[in-house]
Each structure stands twice: as C-alpha cells, then as structure tokens.
Design a protein around this motif. Structure first.
Motif, PDB file in Angstrom:
ATOM      1  N   GLU A  28       4.536  15.835  -2.258  1.00 27.05           N
ATOM      2  CA  GLU A  28       5.253  15.413  -3.454  1.00 27.05           C
ATOM      3  C   GLU A  28       5.735  13.974  -3.335  1.00 27.05           C
ATOM      4  N   THR A  29       6.195  13.588  -2.141  1.00 28.10           N
ATOM      5  CA  THR A  29       6.667  12.219  -1.947  1.00 28.10           C
ATOM      6  C   THR A  29       5.507  11.228  -2.078  1.00 28.10           C
ATOM      7  N   THR A  30       4.378  11.563  -1.504  1.00 26.63           N
ATOM      8  CA  THR A  30       3.210  10.682  -1.603  1.00 26.63           C
ATOM      9  C   THR A  30       2.794  10.499  -3.053  1.00 26.63           C
ATOM     10  N   GLN A  31       2.799  11.579  -3.797  1.00 25.15           N
ATOM     11  CA  GLN A  31       2.422  11.472  -5.206  1.00 25.15           C
ATOM     12  C   GLN A  31       3.424  10.616  -5.970  1.00 25.15           C
ATOM     13  N   ALA A  32       4.707  10.732  -5.639  1.00 24.97           N
ATOM     14  CA  ALA A  32       5.724   9.919  -6.297  1.00 24.97           C
ATOM     15  C   ALA A  32       5.518   8.440  -5.985  1.00 24.97           C
ATOM     16  N   VAL A  33       5.138   8.127  -4.756  1.00 31.94           N
ATOM     17  CA  VAL A  33       4.857   6.733  -4.391  1.00 31.94           C
ATOM     18  C   VAL A  33       3.667   6.221  -5.191  1.00 31.94           C
ATOM     19  N   THR A  53      14.541  12.737 -10.429  1.00 32.04           N
ATOM     20  CA  THR A  53      14.285  13.230 -11.787  1.00 32.04           C
ATOM     21  C   THR A  53      13.408  14.474 -11.748  1.00 32.04           C
ATOM     22  N   ARG A  54      12.364  14.438 -10.941  1.00 31.25           N
ATOM     23  CA  ARG A  54      11.441  15.568 -10.871  1.00 31.25           C
ATOM     24  C   ARG A  54      12.064  16.792 -10.202  1.00 31.25           C
ATOM     25  N   ALA A  55      13.095  16.567  -9.400  1.00 33.87           N
ATOM     26  CA  ALA A  55      13.739  17.692  -8.710  1.00 33.87           C
ATOM     27  C   ALA A  55      14.719  18.440  -9.607  1.00 33.87           C
ATOM     28  N   GLN A  56      15.074  17.846 -10.739  1.00 32.28           N
ATOM     29  CA  GLN A  56      16.029  18.487 -11.627  1.00 32.28           C
ATOM     30  C   GLN A  56      15.394  19.712 -12.296  1.00 32.28           C
ATOM     31  N   PRO A  57      16.101  20.835 -12.361  1.00 32.46           N
ATOM     32  CA  PRO A  57      15.536  22.014 -13.026  1.00 32.46           C
ATOM     33  C   PRO A  57      15.394  21.769 -14.515  1.00 32.46           C
ATOM     34  N   ARG A  58      14.347  22.326 -15.103  1.00 28.39           N
ATOM     35  CA  ARG A  58      14.166  22.209 -16.546  1.00 28.39           C
ATOM     36  C   ARG A  58      15.128  23.129 -17.293  1.00 28.39           C
ATOM     37  N   LEU A  59      15.453  24.257 -16.679  1.00 28.29           N
ATOM     38  CA  LEU A  59      16.397  25.198 -17.282  1.00 28.29           C
ATOM     39  C   LEU A  59      17.797  24.819 -16.799  1.00 28.29           C
ATOM     40  N   VAL A  87      11.033   5.047  -6.310  1.00 31.74           N
ATOM     41  CA  VAL A  87      10.504   6.318  -5.800  1.00 31.74           C
ATOM     42  C   VAL A  87      11.612   7.360  -5.721  1.00 31.74           C
ATOM     43  N   ILE A  88      12.771   6.947  -5.198  1.00 34.18           N
ATOM     44  CA  ILE A  88      13.905   7.863  -5.083  1.00 34.18           C
ATOM     45  C   ILE A  88      14.310   8.372  -6.465  1.00 34.18           C
ATOM     46  N   ALA A  89      14.396   7.455  -7.430  1.00 32.82           N
ATOM     47  CA  ALA A  89      14.791   7.843  -8.788  1.00 32.82           C
ATOM     48  C   ALA A  89      13.775   8.820  -9.393  1.00 32.82           C
ATOM     49  N   SER A 109       0.840  -1.197   0.000  1.00 35.55           N
ATOM     50  CA  SER A 109       0.000   0.000   0.000  1.00 35.55           C
ATOM     51  C   SER A 109       0.879   1.252   0.000  1.00 35.55           C
ATOM     52  N   VAL A 110       0.269   2.376  -0.329  1.00 39.47           N
ATOM     53  CA  VAL A 110       0.990   3.655  -0.293  1.00 39.47           C
ATOM     54  C   VAL A 110       1.500   3.924   1.114  1.00 39.47           C
ATOM     55  N   ASP A 111       0.654   3.686   2.130  1.00 33.56           N
ATOM     56  CA  ASP A 111       1.060   3.956   3.517  1.00 33.56           C
ATOM     57  C   ASP A 111       2.259   3.104   3.928  1.00 33.56           C
ATOM     58  N   ARG A 112       2.265   1.851   3.489  1.00 33.71           N
ATOM     59  CA  ARG A 112       3.401   0.986   3.850  1.00 33.71           C
ATOM     60  C   ARG A 112       4.700   1.500   3.254  1.00 33.71           C
ATOM     61  N   VAL A 113       4.647   1.948   2.014  1.00 34.39           N
ATOM     62  CA  VAL A 113       5.853   2.473   1.389  1.00 34.39           C
ATOM     63  C   VAL A 113       6.314   3.740   2.105  1.00 34.39           C
ATOM     64  N   LEU A 114       5.366   4.601   2.473  1.00 41.48           N
ATOM     65  CA  LEU A 114       5.712   5.849   3.152  1.00 41.48           C
ATOM     66  C   LEU A 114       6.337   5.601   4.523  1.00 41.48           C
ATOM     67  N   ARG A 115       6.063   4.442   5.115  1.00 39.16           N
ATOM     68  CA  ARG A 115       6.634   4.144   6.436  1.00 39.16           C
ATOM     69  C   ARG A 115       8.052   3.603   6.352  1.00 39.16           C
ATOM     70  N   GLN A 116       8.529   3.328   5.138  1.00 40.20           N
ATOM     71  CA  GLN A 116       9.897   2.836   4.994  1.00 40.20           C
ATOM     72  C   GLN A 116      10.881   3.933   5.433  1.00 40.20           C
ATOM     73  N   PRO A 117      11.945   3.597   6.136  1.00 34.89           N
ATOM     74  CA  PRO A 117      12.883   4.615   6.656  1.00 34.89           C
ATOM     75  C   PRO A 117      13.443   5.534   5.568  1.00 34.89           C
ATOM     76  N   ASP A 118      13.837   4.979   4.426  1.00 35.92           N
ATOM     77  CA  ASP A 118      14.403   5.814   3.361  1.00 35.92           C
ATOM     78  C   ASP A 118      13.379   6.782   2.795  1.00 35.92           C
ATOM     79  N   VAL A 119      12.116   6.372   2.767  1.00 37.44           N
ATOM     80  CA  VAL A 119      11.064   7.242   2.239  1.00 37.44           C
ATOM     81  C   VAL A 119      10.770   8.372   3.226  1.00 37.44           C
ATOM     82  N   ALA A 120      10.875   8.068   4.517  1.00 36.44           N
ATOM     83  CA  ALA A 120      10.686   9.123   5.512  1.00 36.44           C
ATOM     84  C   ALA A 120      11.712  10.240   5.323  1.00 36.44           C
ATOM     85  N   THR A 121      12.922   9.850   4.936  1.00 32.96           N
ATOM     86  CA  THR A 121      13.946  10.858   4.642  1.00 32.96           C
ATOM     87  C   THR A 121      13.557  11.688   3.426  1.00 32.96           C
ATOM     88  N   LEU A 122      12.934  11.038   2.451  1.00 30.38           N
ATOM     89  CA  LEU A 122      12.483  11.754   1.252  1.00 30.38           C
ATOM     90  C   LEU A 122      11.426  12.795   1.592  1.00 30.38           C
TER      91      LEU A 122
END
Length: 466
Positions: free
Chosen positions: A34-39, A71-77, A65-67, A13-26
């Motif tokens: 933004e992190t929830t939408q990425a998940v 990618t989304r954090a990269q500036p377009r310009l 999710v991290i990848a 589930s989305v909630d389970r992924v969000l509870r992962q330690p690495d995702v909490a850092t995200l």
C-alpha cells in the motif's frame, strides 16, 4: 522559442522515496504494497504538476505520501452527529443501539459463540432459539423467527405461503418505501400473484370476500407507515380480515412495517399498533423491523402461528436471509430491555431521543449557539430557535415532535449555505443538519455527546469569501 518541457530528473525514483526514514515508518503502519502504491500515485500527481525549473524536495514528497495514506486509511463508514431532526434517519443508519446491545455484539465478535449449538444436549441447535422465547413473551405469539430485514420477512412469508397463488391486498396499501421498494414488485419476486381489491381511498369487507377463491394463497394487510390517506376513506380492520381468512382457511399476514413493542403514547407520541395487539387481533403472521421503532439492529421479525413459522423455516430462502451472530446478539440484548418498560426511555437511545424533554433541548441550544457564533464570527448570524423533529423511517409520517435547534444564516445566500453545510460535513466527526429557508438548521434532539460536539468544532475550516 517554445518553452522547454520540464525534466523528470527533478522527481526522485520510487525506491529513493521508499528509503526515506519517515516512509519506512509508513511501511510498518500500512504495509509495503500500500505504501509503494501511495508513493507511485503521489509521484504521478506531481509529474502532472511539474513546470520548467520547478523541483519537488524529498520532504514535500514524503508529506504528500503521508497525507495520501492517512486519507486512504480513513473508514468510509464514519460516525457522525445526526442533527437533521429525523430520529430514525434511514440514510444515517436508523436506530442507535443501546449500550447493552453494543456490548453483546462486541462479545459475539471477539469469541466463538453458541450460535447453532445446544449447550444442554451437545448437539446442533437453531439460531432462532436465542430470541424465540423472548419474542414470544413480549408479543404473545406462538412462535418467531428472524431474518435480515423486514423486506426479507415479507418476501419470505409471501414465497412460503403464496407462491404461484394469489395474495389479496387493498389497493390503498400497495406501498413504496425508500430505495424504490414497492410491494407489488416484492410480491412478484416472491412468486405471489397480486390481487388488488378496493380503491385507493376506500376498501370494504365485500371487496376481500368477493376476491376469495381456490387460487387465494393469503390475505395481506400492509401498515401504511410512511403516508396517510385522509378524507373520504374506508379500510377493513385486522380483526375482520382475520375472521374472513379463518372462514376460508387461508393465512392472514399483517405487515406492520416499523413495528413497536410498546404503546408510544406513554412517550407523548400518537399511538401506533403494537405487535401484541396485532397478535390479539388474530393475524396468523406479523412482520416488522428491528432497527426502527424497536430500536435495535437491522433485522426482520416474523411472529405468529407455530405451523406457519415452521413452514417458513423449511423454506430454502431462509438460509439466504438469516442474520449473523453479531446482529443476533444485539437483537437479544435489545429485546431484553423491553422486560423493564419503565426504564426503556433511559436505556434505549431511540426511545430516549423521542421522549427527550424539549426544555432540555432548548437549554442545550442556548449553550451551544454562542460557541458556534464565536467560531463563525461575522460570516453568519447564529441563534437558537424552536423547530420540529420527526420519527423517520416511515413511522408516524405526519406527526412531529416539538424540538429546539440552532439556526445559522450565513451572509452570501444559497451558495454560502451550501459551502457551510459542506464544511460541517468535512469535520472529523461530520455534522449533518438540514437546509431550510436559506439557513442551516441543527436540530439538537439527538445530540448526546455535547462535549465531543464542542471539541469537534475546533477543526471547522471555512472557505474564504470572494
């Protein structure tokens, strides 16, 4: 028997992924929304990829999710290496600013500034005051104002002086520049009525004189900076047009397009008309760009008679076309460099690139060609070779500058060239060259940061051959 549909129980589930330690850092880095939408987006993609008996472990999902977030954090310009051979490349941002301009713009971004505040009187001021005296000093004009680009400068001048009236212009000067900017369309939007005179290749003083009448709003001369008509030609010079305009008491507007404040012949280039010369020739108003030969940020300058500049500044359109504090600061800093023309080629990147010694470029090519050859291996032939640069952005369109570059000829023909070009564009600091005669050419005239270019190549990833 039909193949069983994959079970969604293999996806967490989305909630389970969000509870992962690495995702909490995200969440700390990118925010919960933004992190929830990425998940959600990651799980949706994996759901489409599911096959019977296949399960995606948590680590795989978190990595995806991290990848996605990276990618989304990269500036377009994105900053890039302009190795096209076009110094002022419109699609690549035209002029690179001088360090003085960068520092001035940064300071204006970080702090409150005296944009429209007169520190001496404590009253409201005008933003043009920050550059007016400097522009007048460098051009010899009575007054000056600034808008967001030269197209806006022409539009504003025409609307102010010729709305509902005729603007006389030679047929051979009805230019079109990049992005389908056409002078007749700009004139129409400004409310001026186009009055063409002469023919495509020949226009005479009598053509202008015959067109003068009670409906004349102004005479417009347009510098044909991005093309040249040669052969059986004739045009009327600025001095003669200025005299005709004065006799009929109408303004003469000279649009220089790119515009330059210095004689380019001092850098080994063909001479272009300077703004000071246009003033001395009698133009009532001169318009020109800030981000082309001047080497500053995007801006449009209007210089000339004080009464006409005052009328332009009263036009309500001026507010819609004005520049912000950041560009204003960068313009002022760039203009100050012209007070020391002897060091202009060392301090202003545009002039530095144009004046760069071809032998320096050649030596750089010989240093870098072996580096690229080692990376590309047997997939391509790499060699240094002479080439030609151009100024770009409509300036001196037929003139080229001797340069040197690296020519890469991949084995595999046109598709291999396209794939190689795409690989260089995909680097963290994209490298943009030009494709010519089945090869990828990197003109090194504008390559300043050689060490950064070398380091960047470590990330090059080539497609495997067939």
């Amino acid at each position: 028997m039909a193949e069983a549909a994959p079970s969604l129980r293999y996806l967490p589930s989305v909630d389970r992924v969000l509870r992962q330690p690495d995702v909490a850092t995200l969440v700390e880095q990118h925010g919960r929304a933004e992190t929830t939408q990425a998940v959600r987006d990651t799980l949706a993609v994996l759901r489409e990829e599911m096959r019977p008996g296949i399960a995606f472990d948590d680590a795989t999902i978190v990595s995806a999710v991290i990848a996605l977030l990276d990618t989304r954090a990269q500036p377009r310009l994105k900053p890039l290496f302009n190795l096209t051979g076009t110094v002022l490349h419109t699609n690549l941002g035209r002029a690179v600013l001088a360090e003085e301009a960068v520092k001035a713009a940064t300071a204006a971004m970080r702090e409150a500034v005296s944009l429209e505040f007169d520190l001496a009187s404590g009253r409201r001021g005008e933003r043009d005051d920050h550059i007016r005296a400097l522009v007048c000093e460098l051009t010899g004009a009575e007054d000056a104002t600034l808008v967001n680009n030269n197209a806006a400068a022409v539009l504003l001048a025409l609307n102010t002086l010729s709305q509902g009236r005729e603007a006389i212009v030679s047929r051979g000067e009805l230019i079109e520049i990049g992005g389908a900017f056409r002078m007749p369309e700009i004139m129409a939007r400004a409310g001026a009525r186009l009055r063409e005179v002469g023919t495509t290749n020949r226009t005479h003083p009598r053509d202008y004189a015959d067109a003068m009448g009670p409906e004349t709003g102004l005479i417009l001369k347009v510098h044909t900076s991005n093309y040249r008509i040669e052969g059986f030609t004739a045009e009327v010079g600025s001095r003669d047009l200025a005299k005709l305009a004065r006799r009929h008491n109408v303004p003469f507007v000279n649009d220089l397009g790119s515009g330059t404040l210095v004689d380019l012949s001092r850098f080994g280039l063909r001479k272009e008309p300077t703004v000071r010369e246009a003033v001395e020739e009698g133009a009532d108003l001169i318009t020109f760009s800030g981000d082309k030969l001047l080497g500053g940020p995007q801006a449009g300058f209007i210089v000339g008679r004080k009464d006409l500049i005052a009328a332009i500044n009263r036009n309500p359109m001026k507010r819609a076309l004005r520049v912000d504090k950041i560009r204003l600061a960068a313009c002022e800093a760039t203009l100050r460099l012209y007070r020391d023309p002897d060091r202009l080629a060392q301090r202003l990147p545009t002039m530095s690139f144009l004046a760069r010694n071809v032998e320096d470029v050649r030596q750089q090519a010989f240093r870098l060609a072996p580096v690229l050859a080692k990376i590309l291996g047997d997939s391509a032939v790499v060699e240094g070779a002479p080439c030609s640069s151009q100024i770009g952005s409509g300036a001196l369109p037929l003139d080229t500058i001797p340069s040197f570059g690296i020519v890469i000829r991949p084995k595999g023909g046109g598709r291999a060239v396209d794939a190689l070009s795409a690989a260089f564009r995909s680097l963290p600091w994209p490298v943009i060259g030009r494709v010519a005669e089945g090869a990828l050419v990197f003109d090194l005239r504008c390559l300043e940061h050689e060490d950064a270019f070398r380091d960047n190549l470590a990330s090059l990833r080539l497609e495997a051959g067939p």
